[in-house]
Motif scaffolding. Structure first.
Motif, PDB file in Angstrom:
ATOM      1  N   ASP A 251       0.813  -1.228   0.000  1.00 28.91           N
ATOM      2  CA  ASP A 251       0.000   0.000   0.000  1.00 28.91           C
ATOM      3  C   ASP A 251       0.842   1.273   0.000  1.00 28.91           C
ATOM      4  O   ASP A 251       0.343   2.341  -0.357  1.00 28.91           O
ATOM      5  CB  ASP A 251      -0.934   0.020   1.214  1.00 28.91           C
ATOM      6  CG  ASP A 251      -2.006  -1.054   1.147  1.00 28.91           C
ATOM      7  OD1 ASP A 251      -2.308  -1.518   0.024  1.00 28.91           O
ATOM      8  OD2 ASP A 251      -2.523  -1.432   2.213  1.00 28.91           O
ATOM      9  N   LEU A 252       2.128   1.184   0.392  1.00 31.20           N
ATOM     10  CA  LEU A 252       2.994   2.367   0.384  1.00 31.20           C
ATOM     11  C   LEU A 252       3.129   2.951  -1.014  1.00 31.20           C
ATOM     12  O   LEU A 252       3.285   4.149  -1.183  1.00 31.20           O
ATOM     13  CB  LEU A 252       4.388   2.012   0.920  1.00 31.20           C
ATOM     14  CG  LEU A 252       4.520   1.867   2.429  1.00 31.20           C
ATOM     15  CD1 LEU A 252       5.906   1.339   2.781  1.00 31.20           C
ATOM     16  CD2 LEU A 252       4.270   3.180   3.129  1.00 31.20           C
ATOM     17  N   LYS A 253       3.053   2.108  -2.023  1.00 30.08           N
ATOM     18  CA  LYS A 253       3.207   2.550  -3.411  1.00 30.08           C
ATOM     19  C   LYS A 253       1.992   3.330  -3.905  1.00 30.08           C
ATOM     20  O   LYS A 253       2.081   4.030  -4.901  1.00 30.08           O
ATOM     21  CB  LYS A 253       3.447   1.350  -4.325  1.00 30.08           C
ATOM     22  CG  LYS A 253       4.717   0.602  -4.002  1.00 30.08           C
ATOM     23  CD  LYS A 253       4.856  -0.634  -4.844  1.00 30.08           C
ATOM     24  CE  LYS A 253       6.081  -1.430  -4.427  1.00 30.08           C
ATOM     25  NZ  LYS A 253       6.202  -2.678  -5.139  1.00 30.08           N
ATOM     26  N   GLU A 254       0.862   3.222  -3.210  1.00 24.85           N
ATOM     27  CA  GLU A 254      -0.374   3.851  -3.649  1.00 24.85           C
ATOM     28  C   GLU A 254      -0.724   5.123  -2.883  1.00 24.85           C
ATOM     29  O   GLU A 254      -1.793   5.678  -3.061  1.00 24.85           O
ATOM     30  CB  GLU A 254      -1.522   2.845  -3.530  1.00 24.85           C
ATOM     31  CG  GLU A 254      -1.309   1.618  -4.390  1.00 24.85           C
ATOM     32  CD  GLU A 254      -2.387   0.569  -4.182  1.00 24.85           C
ATOM     33  OE1 GLU A 254      -3.365   0.845  -3.459  1.00 24.85           O
ATOM     34  OE2 GLU A 254      -2.229  -0.526  -4.722  1.00 24.85           O
ATOM     35  N   VAL A 255       0.180   5.596  -2.035  1.00 32.10           N
ATOM     36  CA  VAL A 255      -0.086   6.792  -1.237  1.00 32.10           C
ATOM     37  C   VAL A 255       0.019   8.027  -2.119  1.00 32.10           C
ATOM     38  O   VAL A 255       0.945   8.164  -2.912  1.00 32.10           O
ATOM     39  CB  VAL A 255       0.915   6.896  -0.063  1.00 32.10           C
ATOM     40  CG1 VAL A 255       0.730   8.208   0.685  1.00 32.10           C
ATOM     41  CG2 VAL A 255       0.740   5.717   0.882  1.00 32.10           C
ATOM     42  N   CYS A 256      -0.969   8.920  -1.992  1.00 32.18           N
ATOM     43  CA  CYS A 256      -0.919  10.190  -2.715  1.00 32.18           C
ATOM     44  C   CYS A 256      -1.256  11.319  -1.747  1.00 32.18           C
ATOM     45  O   CYS A 256      -1.873  11.115  -0.714  1.00 32.18           O
ATOM     46  CB  CYS A 256      -1.849  10.193  -3.920  1.00 32.18           C
ATOM     47  SG  CYS A 256      -3.567   9.979  -3.517  1.00 32.18           S
ATOM     48  N   CYS A 257      -0.841  12.509  -2.098  1.00 29.79           N
ATOM     49  CA  CYS A 257      -1.031  13.685  -1.257  1.00 29.79           C
ATOM     50  C   CYS A 257      -2.517  14.054  -1.183  1.00 29.79           C
ATOM     51  O   CYS A 257      -3.168  14.234  -2.212  1.00 29.79           O
ATOM     52  CB  CYS A 257      -0.227  14.856  -1.830  1.00 29.79           C
ATOM     53  SG  CYS A 257      -0.450  16.389  -0.922  1.00 29.79           S
ATOM     54  N   PRO A 258      -3.063  14.192   0.033  1.00 22.70           N
ATOM     55  CA  PRO A 258      -4.469  14.575   0.155  1.00 22.70           C
ATOM     56  C   PRO A 258      -4.715  16.051  -0.189  1.00 22.70           C
ATOM     57  O   PRO A 258      -5.853  16.439  -0.405  1.00 22.70           O
ATOM     58  CB  PRO A 258      -4.783  14.299   1.626  1.00 22.70           C
ATOM     59  CG  PRO A 258      -3.483  14.394   2.331  1.00 22.70           C
ATOM     60  CD  PRO A 258      -2.445  13.935   1.346  1.00 22.70           C
ATOM     61  N   HIS A 259      -3.666  16.853  -0.265  1.00 21.32           N
ATOM     62  CA  HIS A 259      -3.812  18.280  -0.555  1.00 21.32           C
ATOM     63  C   HIS A 259      -3.857  18.568  -2.051  1.00 21.32           C
ATOM     64  O   HIS A 259      -4.688  19.329  -2.511  1.00 21.32           O
ATOM     65  CB  HIS A 259      -2.678  19.078   0.089  1.00 21.32           C
ATOM     66  CG  HIS A 259      -2.611  18.901   1.574  1.00 21.32           C
ATOM     67  ND1 HIS A 259      -3.455  19.544   2.451  1.00 21.32           N
ATOM     68  CD2 HIS A 259      -1.818  18.124   2.343  1.00 21.32           C
ATOM     69  CE1 HIS A 259      -3.178  19.177   3.679  1.00 21.32           C
ATOM     70  NE2 HIS A 259      -2.191  18.322   3.650  1.00 21.32           N
ATOM     71  N   CYS A 260      -2.936  17.928  -2.806  1.00 22.25           N
ATOM     72  CA  CYS A 260      -2.877  18.238  -4.238  1.00 22.25           C
ATOM     73  C   CYS A 260      -3.088  17.009  -5.125  1.00 22.25           C
ATOM     74  O   CYS A 260      -3.197  17.149  -6.335  1.00 22.25           O
ATOM     75  CB  CYS A 260      -1.541  18.904  -4.585  1.00 22.25           C
ATOM     76  SG  CYS A 260      -0.112  17.802  -4.517  1.00 22.25           S
TER      77      CYS A 260
END
Length: 66
Positions: free
Chosen positions: A24-33
């Motif tokens: 799941d670390l590979k699928e993390v994206c910024c919640p702001h942008c």
């Protein structure tokens, strides 16, 4: 569930997120942008050491035997 801290390389915002597995670390994206260009950062941790009867987190003694 471990909580990891990340920094976005695009907007510079720091954020925390639950990560269930290494995959799941590979699928993390910024919640702001929404950028996927994020970097895991070292974060501070806290430790809770019990010191006998009534000891534990919170600083104060809760022992009834005083």
């Amino acid at each position: 569930m471990p909580i990891y801290e990340f920094a976005c390389r695009k907007c510079g915002q720091k954020f925390e997120t639950f990560v269930l597995s290494f995959r799941d670390l590979k699928e993390v994206c910024c919640p702001h942008c929404g950028s996927e260009k994020v970097q895991k950062v070292m974060s501070a941790f806290s430790r809770c050491a019990s010191s006998g009867l009534g000891g534990g987190c919170g600083g104060g003694s809760t022992s009834r035997f005083t």
